[in-house]
Enzyme design. Structure first.
Site, mmCIF file in Angstrom:
data_model
loop_
_atom_site.group_PDB
_atom_site.id
_atom_site.type_symbol
_atom_site.label_atom_id
_atom_site.label_comp_id
_atom_site.label_asym_id
_atom_site.label_seq_id
_atom_site.Cartn_x
_atom_site.Cartn_y
_atom_site.Cartn_z
ATOM 1 N N ASP A 155 0.139 4.122 8.679
ATOM 2 C CA ASP A 155 -0.964 4.871 8.084
ATOM 3 C C ASP A 155 -0.410 5.981 7.190
ATOM 4 O OD1 ASP A 155 -3.375 6.046 7.459
ATOM 5 O OD2 ASP A 155 -3.564 7.090 9.388
ATOM 6 N N GLU A 190 -3.754 0.195 1.510
ATOM 7 C CA GLU A 190 -4.707 0.413 0.426
ATOM 8 C C GLU A 190 -6.059 -0.136 0.876
ATOM 9 O OE1 GLU A 190 -3.291 -0.768 -3.462
ATOM 10 O OE2 GLU A 190 -5.095 0.001 -4.454
ATOM 11 N N HIS A 231 -4.349 4.459 1.101
ATOM 12 C CA HIS A 231 -3.917 4.570 -0.296
ATOM 13 C C HIS A 231 -5.185 4.436 -1.140
ATOM 14 C CE1 HIS A 231 -0.986 4.107 -3.626
ATOM 15 N NE2 HIS A 231 -1.934 3.336 -4.158
ATOM 16 N N ASP A 261 -6.924 2.271 -6.789
ATOM 17 C CA ASP A 261 -6.782 2.654 -8.204
ATOM 18 C C ASP A 261 -8.158 2.688 -8.881
ATOM 19 O OD1 ASP A 261 -6.776 -0.201 -7.871
ATOM 20 O OD2 ASP A 261 -6.245 -0.412 -9.972
#
Ligand code: 9MR
Length: 597
Positions: A565, A574, A522, A198
């Site tokens: 994956d 992530e 991610h 993020d």
């Protein structure tokens, strides 16, 4: 559409099998247990280091030991042959594992380990410096995570990208409002690293990350002085590890409220952004609530930074003093506000807009107090900090995580232990004894079918389990430095081997390295940049049977193999700054050991 990987045909068959299984979601669907698999460190083994491989389901249970051959790939000569050391059942998958030790073979080259039935491993590299490329790359990963920075092709290659999130117009969230900075007023807090997949920036998680990188430097300054990562600052007279630390340090300094010394818990959008490149995200950004954990983690990092950057005063005049002052002010704020826990649920009941990004909430702050007091004492020598630290150092050493930072204090105490005498020395030697008990207990856990420290307990397989492996590796490195007992160095290597492929999944968990590595982490830039290969040098979270992401495709609930994956699998695939940092430490510490004349 991203392609998966390019591999030797034998391995392809095997992986194809795993991929097919990856489409199944039931607990019973383990990787094909009828096929033998040879798990190795896919990046390489040091010629003068331990060399362990693990064969999964290579022999029927009745066979006492397994014959293996090490074959040089070009000439096809058998250069070494041996039998498995022992066999164990993987307590999670139920697979039988044979442990192969070919440490005795010490010639550099490229080989395969083969079984009598013709099954062979992927190529095995033996080299004097097997981590020459990995070691700088895992540090360079932070450059790729820089917020507010344009990544130029000269440094970022095909992963060049426009700057995102200038963070020069950041709103004070109502939870963070104060008389001088009311709700909606604007501050500037540019730079820093994105936390993970993020685009938000969290002080608590920056805390352990910065400490681990600063520890790496403080423990081996001469090694780091010559390690370059080819970033814009390279060659400016400051080692690149510290250049990278500075990028985040300056952001952290801006997270302190200059009026009262308190530290905002995070700088974040209200909710997680979509999967887009950083420059495409224009959602409003907020600094959210001051917290005691953020203030104490900040104080610890700033105190350590003050110590480290004192030696660079000619290049960075005033920085060391500013860091120390910032640390002391944050400590004072924490003394006045000792119990402000970050509780996002409560926060959202009281304030608007609701904040739903990462919480890094922690109810237990004794370890943060202990760590901040320790670093402040080491940097100022003031007795009050020493007394506070001693009062809290009853906490037994543990493997560090973002929420348990006591052992970061102990690492620093061990680093400077020779400077203490009398009662202090007695105290430190007791702490050292407890620390070695922790290291030994990690070596004694029963479920170690891969002969790694990692996986000894089911509880190792949490969200970010690969960082558990890397941080256990740090515990082993410190134990080695304290005792010079080679068993600890071998144990540290076992966990690096784990991360590089000697594990139940067969993956090397670092993007861009190994024969089989994550292609779909991610990670928003990796998923949105149109480049097939993910940003390199990033450690993914690792097996996590809790599967909080509910992403389809996990092959199994077995703890050590619960990894897929897939981009949606944020609970195991992530990436994060606090996971790469212990990897930076571990890879480089081992590399330095192998290069030692
Ligand atoms: O690493 C964190 C892990 O220990 C927690 O269990 C998890 C859920 O709270 O959050 C992880 O941290 C994430 C953070 O909240 C937001 N950025 C991504 C982090 C890694 O997944």
């Amino acid at each position: 559409m991203k392609k998966h990987f390019i591999l030797h045909p034998l391995w392809c068959c095997l992986i194809w099998g795993i991929c097919l299984l990856g489409k199944m979601s039931h607990a019973a669907s383990l990787p094909d247990s009828s096929q033998p698999r040879i798990c190795i460190n896919q990046v390489g083994y040091a010629v003068n280091g331990p060399k362990i491989a693990v064969v999964i389901n290579g022999a029927p249970a009745s066979t006492p030991s397994l014959q293996v051959y090490l074959i040089e790939v070009h000439r096809q000569d058998t250069v070494w042959k041996g039998v498995s050391l022992k066999s164990m059942f993987d307590g999670y998958t139920g697979n039988r594992c044979e442990i192969i030790d070919f440490t005795a073979y010490r010639k550099k080259g490229i080989y395969r380990l083969c079984l009598p039935n013709g099954t062979c491993s992927v190529p095995i590299i033996l080299s004097e410096d097997p981590y020459a490329s990995l070691a700088p790359s895992v540090l360079k990963a932070y450059y790729f995570l820089r917020c507010s920075e344009t990544l130029q092709p000269a440094y970022a290659g095909k992963w060049a990208r426009a700057a995102g999130h200038p963070d020069t117009l950041v709103y004070i969230h109502p939870s963070a409002a104060s008389a001088h900075r009311p709700t909606g007023s604007i501050i500037s807090a540019p730079g820093g690293w994105y936390d993970a997949g993020d685009y938000n920036k969290y002080v608590v998680n920056s805390g352990i990350t910065m400490a681990t990188l600063l520890d790496a430097y403080e423990d081996a300054p001469a090694y780091w002085d010559s390690l370059q990562t080819h970033i814009p600052e390279t060659g400016n007279g400051i080692p690149d590890i510290l250049n990278e630390v500075l990028w985040n340090l300056r952001w952290m300094l801006a997270m302190q409220d200059p009026y009262d010394g308190g530290v905002y818990h995070k700088l974040s959008s209200a909710s997680f952004d979509g999967f887009e490149m950083p420059a495409a995200d224009h959602s409003p950004r907020f600094v959210v609530q001051k917290s005691t954990a953020a203030a104490l983690d900040f104080a610890a990092v700033m105190a350590q930074a003050a110590r480290v950057f004192r030696a660079f005063a000619h290049r960075l005049p005033g920085l060391s003093d500013s860091c120390l002052l910032a640390a002391q002010r944050a400590w004072q704020w924490a003394l006045q506000h000792p119990h402000i826990v970050y509780d996002q649920q409560k926060l959202n009941q009281a304030f608007h807009p609701p904040i739903t990004t990462g919480a890094y909430g922690d109810n237990h702050l004794q370890d943060e107090w202990c760590w901040a007091a320790t670093e402040l004492w080491l940097s100022t020598g003031e007795a009050g900090y020493w007394q506070k630290m001693q009062a809290l150092a009853f906490l037994p050493p543990s493997v560090p995580t973002w929420s348990d930072v006591r052992t970061l204090a102990y690492f620093s105490l061990f680093r400077f232990r020779s400077q203490r005498a009398g009662e202090d020395a007695v105290f430190l030697s007791r702490l050292q004894k407890q620390f070695l008990q922790l290291a030994d207990s990690l070596l004694q856990h029963p479920f170690r079918a891969f002969a790694t420290v990692m996986g000894g307990r089911q509880s190792d397989f949490v969200w970010g389990s690969n960082a558990v492996a890397a941080n256990q590796g740090l515990v082993m490195i410190y134990a080695w430095r304290l005792t010079h007992n080679p068993k600890y160095l071998q144990a540290a290597q076992s966990n690096l081997d784990y991360l590089l492929g000697r594990n139940a999944t067969g993956y090397c968990f670092i993007t861009g390295f190994g024969t089989l590595s994550p292609m779909h982490p991610h990670h928003r830039p990796s998923a949105s940049d149109g480049i097939e290969a993910p940003v390199p040098g990033l450690l993914v979270g690792g097996p996590n049977p809790a599967m909080q992401d509910h992403c389809a495709g996990y092959p199994t609930h077995a703890a050590d193999a619960a990894y897929v994956d897939e981009t949606c699998a944020y609970a195991c695939n992530e990436i994060a700054i606090n996971w790469n940092a212990p990897l930076v430490y571990l890879v480089n510490a081992l590399r330095a050991e192998y290069l030692r004349p």
